[in-house]
Design an enzyme around this catalytic site. Sequence first.
Site, PDB file in Angstrom:
ATOM      1  CB  SER A 173       3.398  -0.269   1.894  1.00  0.00           C
ATOM      2  OG  SER A 173       2.924   1.009   1.593  1.00  0.00           O
ATOM      3  CB  THR A 194      -1.520   0.971  -4.948  1.00  0.00           C
ATOM      4  OG1 THR A 194      -2.951   0.958  -4.767  1.00  0.00           O
ATOM      5  CG2 THR A 194      -1.100  -0.303  -5.633  1.00  0.00           C
ATOM      6  CG  HIS A 195       0.047   5.659  -1.201  1.00  0.00           C
ATOM      7  ND1 HIS A 195      -1.101   6.052  -0.551  1.00  0.00           N
ATOM      8  CD2 HIS A 195       0.893   5.233  -0.234  1.00  0.00           C
ATOM      9  CE1 HIS A 195      -0.952   5.877   0.752  1.00  0.00           C
ATOM     10  NE2 HIS A 195       0.244   5.371   0.973  1.00  0.00           N
ATOM     11  CE  LYS A 228      -3.528   6.881   5.180  1.00  0.00           C
ATOM     12  NZ  LYS A 228      -2.631   6.435   4.103  1.00  0.00           N
ATOM     13  CG  ASP A 235     -14.905  15.809   0.528  1.00  0.00           C
ATOM     14  OD1 ASP A 235     -15.935  16.341   0.992  1.00  0.00           O
ATOM     15  OD2 ASP A 235     -14.041  16.450  -0.097  1.00  0.00           O
ATOM     16  CB  SER A 292       1.691   4.079  12.195  1.00  0.00           C
ATOM     17  OG  SER A 292       1.868   4.733  10.959  1.00  0.00           O
ATOM     18  CE1 TYR A 309       8.062   1.863   9.407  1.00  0.00           C
ATOM     19  CE2 TYR A 309       9.797   3.332  10.179  1.00  0.00           C
ATOM     20  CZ  TYR A 309       8.955   2.889   9.175  1.00  0.00           C
ATOM     21  OH  TYR A 309       8.995   3.477   7.939  1.00  0.00           O
ATOM     22  N   GLY A 325       6.460  -1.223   4.074  1.00  0.00           N
ATOM     23  CA  GLY A 325       6.941  -0.509   2.901  1.00  0.00           C
ATOM     24  C   GLY A 325       8.452  -0.481   2.872  1.00  0.00           C
ATOM     25  NE  ARG A 326       9.353   4.795   4.605  1.00  0.00           N
ATOM     26  CZ  ARG A 326       9.171   5.834   5.409  1.00  0.00           C
ATOM     27  NH1 ARG A 326      10.042   6.820   5.417  1.00  0.00           N
ATOM     28  NH2 ARG A 326       8.124   5.887   6.216  1.00  0.00           N
TER      29      ARG A 326
HETATM   30  P1  5BU Z   1       6.594   2.464   5.509  1.00  0.00           P
HETATM   31  O1  5BU Z   1       7.579   2.714   4.427  1.00  0.00           O
HETATM   32  O2  5BU Z   1       6.553   1.011   5.965  1.00  0.00           O
HETATM   33  O3  5BU Z   1       6.703   3.418   6.643  1.00  0.00           O
HETATM   34  O4  5BU Z   1       5.175   2.742   4.782  1.00  0.00           O
HETATM   35  C1  5BU Z   1       3.968   2.679   5.448  1.00  0.00           C
HETATM   36  C2  5BU Z   1       2.827   2.802   4.478  1.00  0.00           C
HETATM   37  O5  5BU Z   1       1.592   2.699   5.193  1.00  0.00           O
HETATM   38  C3  5BU Z   1       2.760   4.111   3.724  1.00  0.00           C
HETATM   39  O6  5BU Z   1       2.239   3.854   2.433  1.00  0.00           O
HETATM   40  C4  5BU Z   1       1.768   4.952   4.502  1.00  0.00           C
HETATM   41  O7  5BU Z   1       1.042   5.840   3.676  1.00  0.00           O
HETATM   42  C5  5BU Z   1       0.845   3.914   5.066  1.00  0.00           C
HETATM   43  N1  5BU Z   1       0.259   4.257   6.384  1.00  0.00           N
HETATM   44  C6  5BU Z   1       1.031   4.470   7.499  1.00  0.00           C
HETATM   45  O8  5BU Z   1       2.239   4.401   7.452  1.00  0.00           O
HETATM   46  N2  5BU Z   1       0.432   4.754   8.696  1.00  0.00           N
HETATM   47  C7  5BU Z   1      -0.898   4.849   8.833  1.00  0.00           C
HETATM   48  O9  5BU Z   1      -1.401   5.075   9.944  1.00  0.00           O
HETATM   49  C8  5BU Z   1      -1.678   4.620   7.669  1.00  0.00           C
HETATM   50  C9  5BU Z   1      -1.082   4.331   6.475  1.00  0.00           C
HETATM   51 BR1  5BU Z   1      -3.497   4.678   7.813  1.00  0.00          BR
END
Ligand code: 5BU
Length: 262
Positions: free
Chosen positions: A38, A63-64, A95, A98, A153, A213, A231-232
């Site tokens: 991510s 990506t975002h 996501k 609409d 999550s 997590y 991601g993080r």
């Molecule tokens: P993290 O840094 O590992 O917490 O990032 C998680 C990524 O997954 C982040 O870009 C969220 O927008 C994305 N995400 C999420 O965390 N939980 C969800 O339920 C969904 C997307 Br759908």
Amino acid sequence: MKTYKRLSYAERAALCTNHMAQQLFSLLSEKETNLALSADVTSCAALLELADKLGPEICVLKTHVDILTDFTLVFTQELVKLAKKHQFLIFEDRKFADIGNTVRHQYQQGIYHIADWADIVNAHSLSGPGVISGLAEVGLPKQRGLLLLAEMSSAGNLINSDYIQKTVRMAEQFPEFVLGFIAQRKISNDPWWLYMTPGVQLAEGKDTLGQQYVTPTKALLENESDIIIVGRGILQAKDPLLEAKKYRQAGWNAYCAGSKTK
Ligand code: 5BU
């Protein structure tokens, strides 16, 4: 002790009729990675650098695009080049939520032209099947794929088991376009659906804004998901490449444990 015996990614690729699911299951199997990065950074240069460095370790780069402060269409062309170079798919975590007519424009037009560069996008099932029909009008001719959000999550979200089951029924109406789900676990017995799970770190825990997590083992082995989205856990490490390798190994070990008979 629980006995695990799951179909392999390659076996599931052979069972799929959905083009994007087939491609992704094959990629998982051949590249031997079920790690999605991510790439939540806010500059195009930082994102491209990550994609080039960590590209060999991942199956998907998520990506975002709307958090980039210096977005250009040239950036998307560079990202597509890196996806080809390192063999990963691009997933824009947009996501959509609409009515069909609006999401059609959001997917194809606006500043981002998402349909031109993202292999995969996702949508909430909240607004009904029209959201899928609208996206499919744009995405199918380009051989793109859609994931439906069946679970989240984050703590306190409003999704319940009825919503999840109705989301699966909705996906079943669009087998050509929907390749699977964003979910915390396997939610259907049909083996052709692919699952991606966000909210993954090497240690269980949460952040200060409701993110929760689970570990790669919990997501992939116990909950029978297919791909971990991180991601993080990687981005905030001192050495993101080294950390990505750790997540890749943890994810692959969990997959291998699940496809063996104990
Ligand atoms: P993290 O840094 O590992 O917490 O990032 C998680 C990524 O997954 C982040 O870009 C969220 O927008 C994305 N995400 C999420 O965390 N939980 C969800 O339920 C969904 C997307 Br759908």
